[in-house]
Design a protein around this motif. Structure first.
Motif, PDB file in Angstrom:
ATOM      1  N   ARG A  48      48.581  69.889  -4.100  1.00  0.00           N
ATOM      2  CA  ARG A  48      48.586  70.710  -3.094  1.00  0.00           C
ATOM      3  C   ARG A  48      48.573  70.338  -1.711  1.00  0.00           C
ATOM      4  O   ARG A  48      48.511  71.036  -0.708  1.00  0.00           O
ATOM      5  CB  ARG A  48      47.361  71.868  -3.347  1.00  0.00           C
ATOM      6  N   GLY A  49      48.228  68.842  -1.618  1.00  0.00           N
ATOM      7  CA  GLY A  49      48.441  67.991  -0.361  1.00  0.00           C
ATOM      8  C   GLY A  49      47.110  68.330   0.350  1.00  0.00           C
ATOM      9  O   GLY A  49      46.942  68.235   1.662  1.00  0.00           O
ATOM     10  N   ILE A  50      45.891  68.580  -0.235  1.00  0.00           N
ATOM     11  CA  ILE A  50      44.925  68.518   0.451  1.00  0.00           C
ATOM     12  C   ILE A  50      43.927  67.346   0.231  1.00  0.00           C
ATOM     13  O   ILE A  50      44.016  66.560  -0.647  1.00  0.00           O
ATOM     14  CB  ILE A  50      43.900  69.583  -0.383  1.00  0.00           C
ATOM     15  N   THR A  51      43.582  66.863   1.588  1.00  0.00           N
ATOM     16  CA  THR A  51      43.223  65.362   1.632  1.00  0.00           C
ATOM     17  C   THR A  51      41.680  65.420   1.185  1.00  0.00           C
ATOM     18  O   THR A  51      40.975  66.277   1.840  1.00  0.00           O
ATOM     19  CB  THR A  51      43.169  64.742   3.265  1.00  0.00           C
ATOM     20  N   VAL A  52      41.249  64.456   0.539  1.00  0.00           N
ATOM     21  CA  VAL A  52      39.875  64.246   0.100  1.00  0.00           C
ATOM     22  C   VAL A  52      39.290  62.934   0.288  1.00  0.00           C
ATOM     23  O   VAL A  52      39.796  61.723   0.019  1.00  0.00           O
ATOM     24  CB  VAL A  52      39.624  64.360  -1.493  1.00  0.00           C
ATOM     25  N   VAL A  53      38.114  62.957   1.375  1.00  0.00           N
ATOM     26  CA  VAL A  53      37.564  61.644   1.629  1.00  0.00           C
ATOM     27  C   VAL A  53      36.588  61.552   0.645  1.00  0.00           C
ATOM     28  O   VAL A  53      35.669  62.287   0.348  1.00  0.00           O
ATOM     29  CB  VAL A  53      36.997  61.809   3.193  1.00  0.00           C
ATOM     30  N   PRO A  54      36.603  60.255  -0.198  1.00  0.00           N
ATOM     31  CA  PRO A  54      35.723  60.270  -1.402  1.00  0.00           C
ATOM     32  C   PRO A  54      34.227  59.986  -1.027  1.00  0.00           C
ATOM     33  O   PRO A  54      33.869  59.344   0.055  1.00  0.00           O
ATOM     34  CB  PRO A  54      36.388  59.234  -2.212  1.00  0.00           C
ATOM     35  N   ASP A  55      33.758  60.524  -2.078  1.00  0.00           N
ATOM     36  CA  ASP A  55      31.899  60.094  -1.786  1.00  0.00           C
ATOM     37  C   ASP A  55      31.605  58.877  -1.550  1.00  0.00           C
ATOM     38  O   ASP A  55      30.833  58.586  -0.680  1.00  0.00           O
ATOM     39  CB  ASP A  55      31.247  60.443  -3.202  1.00  0.00           C
ATOM     40  N   ILE A  56      32.426  57.624  -2.080  1.00  0.00           N
ATOM     41  CA  ILE A  56      31.812  56.276  -2.126  1.00  0.00           C
ATOM     42  C   ILE A  56      32.321  55.798  -0.557  1.00  0.00           C
ATOM     43  O   ILE A  56      31.610  54.777  -0.045  1.00  0.00           O
ATOM     44  CB  ILE A  56      32.515  55.334  -3.091  1.00  0.00           C
ATOM     45  N   LEU A  57      32.964  56.725   0.283  1.00  0.00           N
ATOM     46  CA  LEU A  57      33.269  56.382   1.444  1.00  0.00           C
ATOM     47  C   LEU A  57      32.293  57.390   2.370  1.00  0.00           C
ATOM     48  O   LEU A  57      31.632  56.950   3.397  1.00  0.00           O
ATOM     49  CB  LEU A  57      34.629  56.355   1.992  1.00  0.00           C
ATOM     50  N   ALA A  58      32.629  58.623   2.155  1.00  0.00           N
ATOM     51  CA  ALA A  58      32.022  59.531   2.904  1.00  0.00           C
ATOM     52  C   ALA A  58      30.398  59.743   3.173  1.00  0.00           C
ATOM     53  O   ALA A  58      30.064  60.075   4.449  1.00  0.00           O
ATOM     54  CB  ALA A  58      32.491  60.912   2.737  1.00  0.00           C
ATOM     55  N   ASN A  59      29.836  59.446   1.993  1.00  0.00           N
ATOM     56  CA  ASN A  59      28.164  59.496   2.397  1.00  0.00           C
ATOM     57  C   ASN A  59      27.683  58.090   2.241  1.00  0.00           C
ATOM     58  O   ASN A  59      26.440  57.786   2.019  1.00  0.00           O
ATOM     59  CB  ASN A  59      27.778  60.459   1.125  1.00  0.00           C
ATOM     60  N   ALA A  60      28.546  57.038   2.581  1.00  0.00           N
ATOM     61  CA  ALA A  60      27.922  55.692   2.713  1.00  0.00           C
ATOM     62  C   ALA A  60      27.050  55.414   3.947  1.00  0.00           C
ATOM     63  O   ALA A  60      26.485  54.221   4.157  1.00  0.00           O
ATOM     64  CB  ALA A  60      29.034  54.622   2.545  1.00  0.00           C
ATOM     65  N   GLY A  61      26.913  56.225   4.827  1.00  0.00           N
ATOM     66  CA  GLY A  61      26.134  56.120   5.892  1.00  0.00           C
ATOM     67  C   GLY A  61      24.742  55.737   5.703  1.00  0.00           C
ATOM     68  O   GLY A  61      24.156  54.926   6.205  1.00  0.00           O
ATOM     69  N   GLY A  62      24.351  56.449   4.535  1.00  0.00           N
ATOM     70  CA  GLY A  62      22.751  56.256   4.048  1.00  0.00           C
ATOM     71  C   GLY A  62      22.566  54.691   3.625  1.00  0.00           C
ATOM     72  O   GLY A  62      21.643  54.408   4.246  1.00  0.00           O
ATOM     73  N   VAL A  63      23.412  53.998   2.728  1.00  0.00           N
ATOM     74  CA  VAL A  63      23.044  53.045   2.421  1.00  0.00           C
ATOM     75  C   VAL A  63      23.422  51.958   3.375  1.00  0.00           C
ATOM     76  O   VAL A  63      22.879  50.921   3.513  1.00  0.00           O
ATOM     77  CB  VAL A  63      23.971  52.617   1.051  1.00  0.00           C
ATOM     78  N   THR A  64      24.382  52.353   4.278  1.00  0.00           N
ATOM     79  CA  THR A  64      24.547  51.450   5.483  1.00  0.00           C
ATOM     80  C   THR A  64      23.041  51.042   6.449  1.00  0.00           C
ATOM     81  O   THR A  64      22.825  50.128   6.795  1.00  0.00           O
ATOM     82  CB  THR A  64      25.895  51.795   6.441  1.00  0.00           C
ATOM     83  N   VAL A  65      22.580  52.296   6.803  1.00  0.00           N
ATOM     84  CA  VAL A  65      21.356  52.162   7.565  1.00  0.00           C
ATOM     85  C   VAL A  65      20.154  51.684   6.527  1.00  0.00           C
ATOM     86  O   VAL A  65      19.247  50.933   7.157  1.00  0.00           O
ATOM     87  CB  VAL A  65      21.094  53.572   8.213  1.00  0.00           C
TER      88      VAL A  65
END
Length: 417
Positions: free
Chosen positions: A332-349
């Motif tokens: 359908r041409g819907i872009t998905v930003v995957p979990d392993i990138l999108a919610n990686a802010g927590g592990v980064t900090v």
């Protein structure tokens, strides 16, 4: 309506297999990276306030530690299972690799309903679980963090328990702690801030405006609530929100700070003034530009993917999209930003917190947020470049990047003995 009931570990392995095939990994490398390195199951007694003794089951799984110590949260939930923890540990391996953090992936959990435990029972359960998994955790081996239904106080109890066993304070054994015992500025909202950064990057890459973008967020806990607040501060229009009590919708926008106050006062979003009540399922199908699932796994499925109206999906939760739904979104041409990138802010900090604890030198919140933004922007661009080069989705771009990095480390280290 029927909902896909998928084994999260089978989903995680299928995602890995697809990336391994595209990368042309050897049979040996595939065999190594498909399996968790260690799995610990513990059954332990806890004395309840009424004097009874209850038995609880807990898990700690380390998926891969070739790029550094194991890192991953601990969740307290009645739905915790070994396969869920295995999947989350594997996703943590790829998450750390995709943002270039020198950690491997781990995860833990206890099968319990923390809302039915008193504070004293919760403390006794936490300390006993920490003692049981202390054969694995340590500042150089495996560093836990908060996850579903766990928080800075629970991390403090784990840190204190581990320190009591050692005879001196070891703040670097966990992250997500209170500031008073070595926690980091910016940690509590780090996952949401990462979601904010990648949402903006993805909108701009699609030629869409950040200001005025209509956003629907499923989940109104730490990640969902802070994501809503941070995105609204950039001019996004939050049109839909939900929590365990149900969803609310207002096409003209919801005042997030008012919703946060209402939720705290009334125990949920249900009944929020100036909004229309919707179910959690209806929420996912609302008209919007951006949909952010920030709750549980398997929310976007073959049953509802064709009715999702968003142009962009940003996975703040782990594993919210099933493989079948993923394929529908691609078609359908819907872009998905995957979990392993999108919610990686927590592990980064969390990584920043660990580094600060190790050196006993702490950074300001501004420094933390600037470092986080740089890493998230760089990682999004690297994933997008990989996806465009391979003519594939952002999810597969992220997997190709992450799996290649872990495979390279595994190859360099070789097989012992």
């Amino acid at each position: 309506m029927a909902v896909d009931i998928l084994n999260p570990y089978e989903v995680a392995v299928a995602q890995f297999d697809e990336a391994a095939e595209m990368l042309g990994l050897s049979q040996a490398m595939r065999a190594i990276l498909r399996k968790p390195k260690r799995e610990l199951i513990v059954n332990f007694p806890v004395r309840m306030d009424n004097g009874d003794v209850q038995m609880f089951t807990g898990y700690r799984v380390q998926h891969n530690i070739n790029r550094g110590p194991a890192k991953g949260g601990i969740r307290f939930s009645p739905d915790v299972s070994l396969d869920e923890v295995r999947a989350l540990a594997m996703w943590m391996t790829w998450k750390c690799a995709v943002v270039g953090i020198p950690f491997g992936g781990a995860k833990g959990g206890v099968v319990c309903d923390p809302h039915k435990l008193s504070r004293n029972e919760l403390e006794r359960l936490t300390r006993r679980y920490a003692t049981e998994i202390s054969i694995l955790i340590g500042p150089n081996s495996d560093i836990p963090a908060p996850d579903m239904n766990t928080n800075p106080q629970i991390m403090a109890w784990i840190m204190d328990t581990y320190s009591m066993h050692r005879g001196y304070s070891v703040p670097e054994v966990v992250t997500g702690k209170p500031l008073s015992i070595g926690g980091s500025e910016g940690r509590l909202e780090a996952t949401a801030r990462g979601v904010q950064v990648v949402t903006c990057e993805a909108l701009l890459s699609l030629g869409m405006q950040v200001e005025g973008a209509r956003v629907v967020i499923q989940g109104f806990g730490n990640v969902g609530g802070n994501s809503a607040r941070l995105l609204q501060s950039l001019g996004c229009k939050i049109v839909g929100l939900s929590d365990i009590s149900g969803g609310v919708y207002n096409p003209n926008g919801i005042d997030v700070m008012r919703a946060l106050r209402y939720s705290q006062e009334h125990g949920g979003l249900r009944g929020l003034p100036d909004s229309e009540q919707v179910t959690n399922q209806e929420l996912l199908e609302l008209p919007c530009d951006v949909l952010i699932p920030a709750a549980l796994e398997n929310q976007l499925t073959a049953q509802n993917a064709s009715r999702v109206k968003a142009r962009l999906i940003v996975e703040a939760a782990n594993g919210p999209t099933t493989p079948e739904a993923d394929r529908i979104f691609q078609d359908r041409g819907i872009t998905v930003v995957p979990d392993i990138l999108a919610n990686a802010g927590g592990v980064t900090v969390s990584y920043f917190e660990w580094v600060q604890d190790l050196q006993r030198f702490f950074w300001s919140e501004d420094e933390i947020n600037q470092r986080l933004e740089r890493i998230m922007v760089r990682s999004f661009q690297a994933v997008q470049d990989r996806a465009e080069r391979q003519r594939t989705s952002l999810r597969m771009g992220a997997y190709l990047l992450a799996v290649a990095r872990v495979a390279e480390a595994t190859e360099a280290r070789g097989i012992y003995p």
